[in-house]
Design a protein around this motif. Sequence first.
Motif, PDB file in Angstrom:
ATOM      1  N   VAL A  80      -3.724  30.607 -32.613  1.00 27.66           N
ATOM      2  CA  VAL A  80      -2.353  30.685 -32.103  1.00 27.66           C
ATOM      3  C   VAL A  80      -2.320  31.540 -30.838  1.00 27.66           C
ATOM      4  CG1 VAL A  80      -0.036  31.592 -32.546  1.00 27.66           C
ATOM      5  CG2 VAL A  80      -1.234  30.303 -34.323  1.00 27.66           C
ATOM      6  N   SER A  81      -2.988  32.684 -30.878  1.00 30.93           N
ATOM      7  CA  SER A  81      -3.021  33.569 -29.710  1.00 30.93           C
ATOM      8  C   SER A  81      -3.730  32.912 -28.532  1.00 30.93           C
ATOM      9  CB  SER A  81      -3.723  34.886 -30.065  1.00 30.93           C
ATOM     10  OG  SER A  81      -2.955  35.631 -30.979  1.00 30.93           O
ATOM     11  N   ILE A  82      -4.782  32.161 -28.821  1.00 29.29           N
ATOM     12  CA  ILE A  82      -5.506  31.460 -27.760  1.00 29.29           C
ATOM     13  C   ILE A  82      -4.605  30.422 -27.097  1.00 29.29           C
ATOM     14  CG2 ILE A  82      -7.353  29.770 -27.354  1.00 29.29           C
ATOM     15  CD1 ILE A  82      -9.037  31.350 -29.387  1.00 29.29           C
ATOM     16  N   SER A  83      -3.818  29.708 -27.913  1.00 30.11           N
ATOM     17  CA  SER A  83      -2.906  28.705 -27.352  1.00 30.11           C
ATOM     18  C   SER A  83      -1.849  29.363 -26.471  1.00 30.11           C
ATOM     19  CB  SER A  83      -2.245  27.904 -28.475  1.00 30.11           C
ATOM     20  OG  SER A  83      -1.401  28.731 -29.263  1.00 30.11           O
ATOM     21  N   LEU A  84      -1.422  30.567 -26.840  1.00 32.22           N
ATOM     22  CA  LEU A  84      -0.454  31.300 -26.021  1.00 32.22           C
ATOM     23  C   LEU A  84      -1.083  31.732 -24.697  1.00 32.22           C
ATOM     24  CD1 LEU A  84       1.229  33.627 -28.695  1.00 32.22           C
ATOM     25  CD2 LEU A  84       2.149  31.526 -27.710  1.00 32.22           C
TER      26      LEU A  84
END
Length: 261
Positions: free
Chosen positions: A211-215
């Motif tokens: 999720v953080s990578i997608s952000l």
Amino acid sequence: MPSRHASETPNSGDGSTRERDGSLLRSLVVSVLLAAVGIVVGFGLVLVAGLVLRVAGIEITPVLSIVLSLVLATGIGFGGVALLYIRYREYDFSYVGFRVPTLRELAYTAVGYVAALSLGLSATAAISLTGVEAGTNNAAQLGMENPEVLLLLIPASFLLIGPGEELLYRGVVQNRLRERLPAVAAIPLASLIFASIHYFSLSGSPSARLVSISLLVLPTLVFGAVYELSDNIVVPALTHGAYNATLFSLLYIALQFSQMA
């Protein structure tokens, strides 16, 4: 030096489709390997330095830990791998476009900064509202536990983080992809590679880290775009540095207010 925008040059018809596909595959593999080597070299340098300091009886404080990571991993690791690759291909700094920014390029920097910050904060707020778990950045976590670290990370964003990461991931990785792909494909791919390597600097479950990578991909797309527009590595380095410095500053201010409450 061959054009970094070779993908825009019409094919002469001499090469077969298989040869062109092979060249594209090679560019993709080389780009991923460069990103991986940067991480491995940086981690190795930090690990060796940490062992040497421990043997010497020197305590590794949070501030010293961040200094080692910034200088050895981001500065020497990322920057060094980028410079060695440029030298290996017998290029000079014109390959990445290194010069004092013009007024127009400074405008790209300002617009890029606002766009990256808006995208990053909006996406983070949206994730927070939905209740989806996101991974925690280890540097930010260390800063929350030791606010003095944030005061170090703010100037380091301009001096080491922005220049080191952009030199490798935009100046080398994106350029390598750009030799075979149009900007509309090279920028997202380079952004995805860059965001993915942050998996190891995050804590939390695998899904939370993703999720953080997608952000992270969102502001990174902006860094790639301003580089494409300016053809000057200083522009994304400044944009990235300002973006990170703002996030660290906001976190520091929030911590100070929480302590006063």
